[in-house]
Design a protein around this motif. Structure first.
Motif, short mmCIF file in Angstrom:
data_model
loop_
_atom_site.label_atom_id
_atom_site.label_comp_id
_atom_site.label_asym_id
_atom_site.label_seq_id
_atom_site.Cartn_x
_atom_site.Cartn_y
_atom_site.Cartn_z
N GLY A 1 2.62 6.36 9.39
CA GLY A 1 3.92 6.39 8.75
C GLY A 1 3.94 5.57 7.47
O GLY A 1 3.54 4.42 7.48
N VAL A 2 4.41 6.19 6.37
CA VAL A 2 4.35 5.54 5.06
C VAL A 2 5.27 4.32 5.00
O VAL A 2 4.88 3.24 4.55
N TRP A 3 6.49 4.45 5.49
CA TRP A 3 7.45 3.35 5.37
C TRP A 3 7.06 2.16 6.24
O TRP A 3 7.20 1.02 5.84
N TRP B 1 -0.47 6.40 4.19
CA TRP B 1 -0.56 7.84 3.98
C TRP B 1 -2.01 8.32 4.12
O TRP B 1 -2.29 9.31 4.78
N ALA B 2 -2.94 7.56 3.51
CA ALA B 2 -4.36 7.93 3.57
C ALA B 2 -4.88 7.87 5.00
O ALA B 2 -5.76 8.63 5.39
N ALA C 1 4.23 0.42 4.55
CA ALA C 1 4.70 -0.33 3.39
C ALA C 1 5.40 -1.61 3.84
O ALA C 1 5.18 -2.69 3.28
N ALA C 2 6.24 -1.50 4.87
CA ALA C 2 7.00 -2.66 5.34
C ALA C 2 6.08 -3.73 5.90
O ALA C 2 6.27 -4.93 5.65
N ARG C 3 5.06 -3.30 6.63
CA ARG C 3 4.09 -4.24 7.21
C ARG C 3 3.44 -5.08 6.11
O ARG C 3 3.38 -6.31 6.19
N VAL C 4 2.95 -4.39 5.08
CA VAL C 4 2.28 -5.08 3.98
C VAL C 4 3.25 -5.97 3.23
O VAL C 4 2.92 -7.08 2.82
N LEU D 1 1.04 0.07 -2.46
CA LEU D 1 -0.32 0.16 -1.89
C LEU D 1 -0.27 0.32 -0.38
O LEU D 1 -1.05 1.07 0.21
N GLY D 2 0.65 -0.40 0.27
CA GLY D 2 0.79 -0.30 1.73
C GLY D 2 1.16 1.12 2.14
O GLY D 2 0.62 1.66 3.10
#
Ligand SMILES: [Zn+2]
Length: 237
Positions: free
Chosen positions: A206-208, A201-202, A211-214, A195-196
């Protein structure tokens, strides 16, 4: 001819509206997933039964979904009220002082780079066409004249929360009690990462990194409630 132009226009539109909507939904699902899962890991770390866990999970889901929906309803309604009030004031001004309002709009267009005679001409023609619309857009900055829909916004918010909350509840239903704590961790962190990344992306980030933050915040939340459940649950029996 329009075939050449349309894809570019469409892409712009897509990025501004559809993705913003997707991002809000993903964030709602994120909320539902993490708050329900963190509550359940806290209780799962104690000696609570599967039945108590199920009850707590469903209660957290319903309470969270309604709280999100109510918050969204209030926020969208008050935003709509403010817009309506602004428009009413503007409409009255246009009726009472059309010359002053024409001058106001002319100054706005001059400020944006038109020379005075052209600015006055543009302002006059736009006011002739739709005076309130021109002032709403160029003076108040209200680009969307469409009415706000608080009920729809509330439902969308509650539903996206539910979409996230349903997964930890399914884990309680499907996993054996002794594997539940580990299962909740794996499921929650896996879904949060996805989801992060999707939210990033939306939002065009940056996607990674998203994601890492979440993932980090999710892991901290689960650890915090696990510790509380472990100590309070042990004391309580
Ligand atoms: Zn005005």
């Amino acid at each position: 001819m329009s075939v050449d132009v349309q894809p570019i226009h469409h892409h712009e539109h897509h990025h501004h509206t559809r993705v913003g909507w997707l991002r809000a939904s993903v964030l709602g699902a994120n909320d539902g997933l993490l708050s329900t899962a963190a509550l359940l890991t806290g209780i799962a770390a104690s000696s609570a039964s599967s039945q108590a866990l199920l009850l707590a999970g469903v209660a957290a889901w319903i309470a969270g979904a309604f709280s999100m929906a109510a918050g969204e309803y209030v926020s969208v309604s008050s935003q709509a009220d403010t817009q309506k009030a602004d428009l009413a004031i503007e409409a009255r001004e246009i009726r009472k002082n059309p010359e002053l309002e024409l001058l106001e709009l002319t100054r706005i267009y001059m400020h944006r780079g038109l020379e005075e005679s052209l600015a006055r001409q543009v302002a006059a023609q736009l006011m002739n066409h739709d005076a309130l619309g021109a002032h709403a857009r160029d003076e108040l900055g209200l680009t969307e004249m469409a009415e706000a829909r608080p009920i729809q916004a509330a439902a969308a918010s509650g539903l996206s929360f539910s979409l996230g909350a349903i997964f930890p509840i399914l884990a309680v239903l499907l996993l054996p009690r002794e594997e539940l704590l580990a299962g909740l961790y794996i499921l929650t962190l896996f879904l949060l990462t996805g989801l992060g990344g999707l939210a990033a992306w939306a939002g065009g980030a940056g996607v990674w990194r998203g994601a890492a933050r979440v993932l980090i915040w999710g892991a901290l939340s689960l650890l915090a409630t696990t510790l509380i459940g472990h100590f309070l649950g042990a004391n309580g029996g």
